[in-house]
Design a protein around this motif. Structure first.
Motif, short mmCIF file in Angstrom:
data_model
loop_
_atom_site.label_atom_id
_atom_site.label_comp_id
_atom_site.label_asym_id
_atom_site.label_seq_id
_atom_site.Cartn_x
_atom_site.Cartn_y
_atom_site.Cartn_z
N LEU A 118 8.92 44.22 -12.82
CA LEU A 118 8.59 44.33 -11.39
C LEU A 118 6.97 44.48 -11.22
CD1 LEU A 118 11.56 46.04 -9.95
CD2 LEU A 118 10.92 43.86 -9.79
N THR A 119 6.39 44.96 -12.29
CA THR A 119 4.93 45.19 -12.16
C THR A 119 4.33 43.83 -12.22
OG1 THR A 119 5.03 45.82 -14.44
CG2 THR A 119 4.61 47.65 -12.72
N ASP A 127 6.53 41.38 -8.33
CA ASP A 127 7.20 42.12 -7.40
C ASP A 127 8.34 41.36 -6.68
OD1 ASP A 127 7.86 44.68 -6.68
OD2 ASP A 127 6.42 44.59 -5.39
N ASP A 140 11.54 45.81 -4.97
CA ASP A 140 10.14 45.86 -4.98
C ASP A 140 9.79 47.57 -5.80
OD1 ASP A 140 9.28 43.96 -3.39
OD2 ASP A 140 10.64 44.77 -1.74
N LEU A 141 8.90 47.20 -6.28
CA LEU A 141 8.56 48.62 -7.23
C LEU A 141 7.92 49.75 -6.46
CD1 LEU A 141 8.09 49.79 -10.07
CD2 LEU A 141 6.00 48.63 -10.57
#
Lengths: 97, 97
Positions: B21-22, B25, B74-75
């Motif tokens: 996710l980084t 996203d 989403d992170l």
DNA sequence: TTGATAGGCAAGCCGTGACTTGCCTATGGT
DNA sequence: ACCATAGGCAAGTCACGGCTTGCCTATCAA
């Protein structure tokens, strides 16, 4: 390596131990034992703490130095700094006010 | 609360998901699934990833928004910033060179 | 030297967590 | 309307981790 750091931090008792060592570094097993019982009310055996310290040490979060029949434990924050930057690599958060 | 963050970070697969996710996203469950299998060679079922995402979400590390039949993830790095400052509060580490 | 203190080793119990399997709901295309 | 896609729910299996218990070693003090 860094794999063990996360597993070491997963247990709340081990985090308590880290808190204890930040407050007063270089404590022995029995000191940590009694402080966890009295201050935090944790009813844990000596072996439990000993095993927790072994996990923390193999994760590199705690260094130990033997001196006579005592074994002192020192906190090592270096692994923590690395995992802090894994997902926060762009910019570090400002320190707490 | 912060208790769940450590348990969420304890599992290597969940850390891989955070890495995913980084990098990109707002991915959906199936996207994360296929990328974990192809890029990292993890042979995990869809349910496994779904449960991991639930853990990450209840720990506040992942936010999800539903849109039609898709659910994007989403992170959220805010809980990470707090645990980073728990034992490093005295002085900030220098950023990695 | 003896006894008390500080710590280690090993086996065992037991709960929790990771993963699977099977089935169910809902949205979207054609 | 129909079927494929995206995801959820629930029960069940299984291994690992935390903790205990019992016994053993080593150091210091009297």
């Amino acid at each position: 390596m860094a794999e063990d750091v996360f597993k070491a931090l997963a247990d709340p008792t081990r985090r308590r131990i880290l808190d204890e060592l930040t407050e007063r570094d270089g404590q022995t097993l029995f000191e940590i034992c009694t402080r966890l019982v009295t201050k935090h009310g944790l009813g844990l055996s000596r072996q439990a703490i000993s095993q927790h310290l072994a996990v923390l040490e193999s994760a590199g979060l705690v260094r130990s130095r033997r001196q006579g029949r005592y074994k002192f434990h020192d906190l090592n924050t270096e692994p923590l700094e690395r995992i802090a930057n894994r997902w926060l690599r762009s910019d570090r958060p400002e320190s707490t006010p």
